[in-house]
Write an enzyme that holds these catalytic residues in place. Sequence first.
Site, PDB file in Angstrom:
ATOM      1  N   CYS A  63       2.726  -3.593   3.911  1.00 14.98           N
ATOM      2  CA  CYS A  63       1.996  -2.258   4.483  1.00 14.98           C
ATOM      3  C   CYS A  63       2.732  -1.855   5.509  1.00 14.98           C
ATOM      4  CB  CYS A  63       0.465  -2.785   4.706  1.00 14.98           C
ATOM      5  SG  CYS A  63       0.433  -3.641   6.227  1.00 14.98           S
TER       6      CYS A  63
ATOM      7  N   THR B 296       2.272  -1.903   8.960  1.00 15.53           N
ATOM      8  CA  THR B 296       2.743  -3.020   9.914  1.00 15.53           C
ATOM      9  C   THR B 296       2.676  -4.331   9.547  1.00 15.53           C
ATOM     10  OG1 THR B 296       0.256  -3.593  10.314  1.00 15.53           O
ATOM     11  CG2 THR B 296       1.100  -1.889  11.512  1.00 15.53           C
TER      12      THR B 296
ATOM     13  N   ARG C 180       5.737 -33.922   9.352  1.00 14.73           N
ATOM     14  CA  ARG C 180       4.783 -33.611  10.367  1.00 14.73           C
ATOM     15  C   ARG C 180       3.934 -32.210   9.869  1.00 14.73           C
ATOM     16  NH1 ARG C 180       9.118 -31.374  12.696  1.00 14.73           N
ATOM     17  NH2 ARG C 180       8.850 -29.542  14.251  1.00 14.73           N
ATOM     18  N   HIS C 181       4.498 -31.270   9.256  1.00 13.82           N
ATOM     19  CA  HIS C 181       4.055 -29.979   8.962  1.00 13.82           C
ATOM     20  C   HIS C 181       2.947 -30.197   7.802  1.00 13.82           C
ATOM     21  CE1 HIS C 181       6.600 -28.105  11.577  1.00 13.82           C
ATOM     22  NE2 HIS C 181       7.657 -28.687  11.069  1.00 13.82           N
TER      23      HIS C 181
ATOM     24  N   HIS D  89       7.917 -24.602   8.092  1.00 13.11           N
ATOM     25  CA  HIS D  89       6.623 -24.952   8.879  1.00 13.11           C
ATOM     26  C   HIS D  89       5.559 -24.780   8.052  1.00 13.11           C
ATOM     27  CE1 HIS D  89       8.928 -25.379  13.019  1.00 13.11           C
ATOM     28  NE2 HIS D  89       9.823 -25.764  12.115  1.00 13.11           N
TER      29      HIS D  89
ATOM     30  N   ASP E 147       0.736  -1.189   0.036  1.00 15.81           N
ATOM     31  CA  ASP E 147      -0.118   0.036   0.004  1.00 15.81           C
ATOM     32  C   ASP E 147       1.016   1.091  -0.089  1.00 15.81           C
ATOM     33  OD1 ASP E 147       1.061   0.509   2.576  1.00 15.81           O
ATOM     34  OD2 ASP E 147      -1.032   0.397   3.534  1.00 15.81           O
ATOM     35  N   HIS E 148       0.530   2.494   0.260  1.00 11.99           N
ATOM     36  CA  HIS E 148       1.251   3.520   0.302  1.00 11.99           C
ATOM     37  C   HIS E 148       2.086   3.532   1.362  1.00 11.99           C
ATOM     38  CE1 HIS E 148      -2.324   4.020   3.006  1.00 11.99           C
ATOM     39  NE2 HIS E 148      -1.877   4.977   3.588  1.00 11.99           N
TER      40      HIS E 148
HETATM   41  C1  RB5 Z   1      -2.135   2.603   6.568  1.00 11.56           C
HETATM   42  O1  RB5 Z   1      -1.834   3.909   7.310  1.00 11.56           O
HETATM   43  C2  RB5 Z   1      -1.992   1.434   7.481  1.00 11.56           C
HETATM   44  O2  RB5 Z   1      -3.189   1.404   8.379  1.00 11.56           O
HETATM   45  C3  RB5 Z   1      -1.503   0.205   6.797  1.00 11.56           C
HETATM   46  O3  RB5 Z   1      -0.331   0.340   5.998  1.00 11.56           O
HETATM   47  C4  RB5 Z   1      -1.334  -1.175   7.380  1.00 11.56           C
HETATM   48  O4  RB5 Z   1      -0.500  -0.828   8.664  1.00 11.56           O
HETATM   49  C5  RB5 Z   1      -2.796  -1.750   7.824  1.00 11.56           C
HETATM   50  O5  RB5 Z   1      -2.567  -2.947   8.538  1.00 11.56           O
END
Ligand code: RB5
Length: 149
Positions: free
Chosen positions: A65, A67, A132-133, A98, A8-9
Amino acid sequence: MKFYIASDHAGFEMKNLSRDYLISKGYKVVDLGPNSDDRVDYPDFAKKCANAVVSDKGSFGVLICGTGIGISISANRVAGVRAGLCHDAFTASATRAHNDANILCYGARVVGMGVVESMIDAFCNTEFESGRHSGRVAKIEDCSMGANL
Ligand code: RB5
């Protein structure tokens, strides 16, 4: 190995750096965007990459993204995708060994490029251990069918 990559951005710059790193290592890479850091919705790009990986047997994906959480949750809604949200070389290697992960996910606001390079190396150089996986990975597919476990 062939990779589809998207973000994403929030992950835009790291997506470009990751794409260039993969190319420098000799991997084939298809960049699914975005092409600027204008605001976009991560599920749209997760879906593009997830569909490409599932349609192109034996290929892999990278999704980024802010996070890594939203884009990995979204990708994992597509049957046949096993998107592992990773933070370091250990988790990147473990998700191949795994979980037989076919998409590597991380957060541009969580890790720096040094860690990203080590995760890409670990992901690319680790085989699925099977044994096993295998049964557990098969049960992941049952989850996407909504079956009773
Ligand atoms: C964008 O601001 C943020 O919400 C996105 O990049 C991500 O972290 C969402 O899980």
